[in-house]
Design a protein around this motif. Sequence first.
Motif: not given
Length: 268
Positions: A243-268
Amino acid sequence: MTLRARWLGQAGFQLTVGDGDDAAHLLVDPYLSDSLAHKYAGTTFPHVRLLPPPVTPAGLPPLRAVLCTHAHTDHMDPDTLVPLLAAQPQLRLACPRAVLAEALRRSAADRSRVDGLAAGDRISYGPFTVTALPAAHEERRRDDRGDDHFLGYVVEAAGTRVYHSGDCVPFAGQAERLAALAVDVALLPVNGRDTHRLAHGVPGNFDFAEAVELCAAAGIPTLVPHHWGMFDFNTADPATFDLTAAARRGVAVRVPRHAGTCHLEATR
């Protein structure tokens, strides 16, 4: 109003906008059965589920559409599609046009309910606008008409654009296509690939680093890594996701949980 993604396991997601009676739902690649364990019992890769389905087809809410990215059973599952389409007579099914005949066979749906798509096609299902893109499941495969057997989809709803690649590896022009569509979130498979799996009929996908690289190259700010945790021979350990290497590339990682829900929003 925000777009929400519930991980159903493997590459399956339920996308939702709105709340209560006003909510609208769409599925991508649902695998909600144990059909592969029956199909491959006693083989090198027996496809035994590590986690149970989080919901049954009968337990799903009314849906606008089901999108299948290709004809592998964990993405186009007859034991999921047949009862689901039978229970929801207004539900539509979308798939690559190159595998339309297979989708009709596996879903037992009338032809009028199935939308065969080619790369570049756009279609709307209520509040969801879907754009089809090519995919390369180890390779990009096309039929005699030039239609792709493997597709990804960009789903736009509530002002957010979400890319589901289907099963895919990096290929030429992919990042440029996605950059032109200004994707906000990428749902990418990260179980990797190797010659042993391929030799036994299991083509592979991105690894985690490749998924991050695609997001960085395409200007996609958020990655949701999936296609892990279902089968012991075809998974990835989320503890190894850098995740640290991803953050250095400007990518936020949302690791999902089985049956879990993520709220997805535009960040631009």
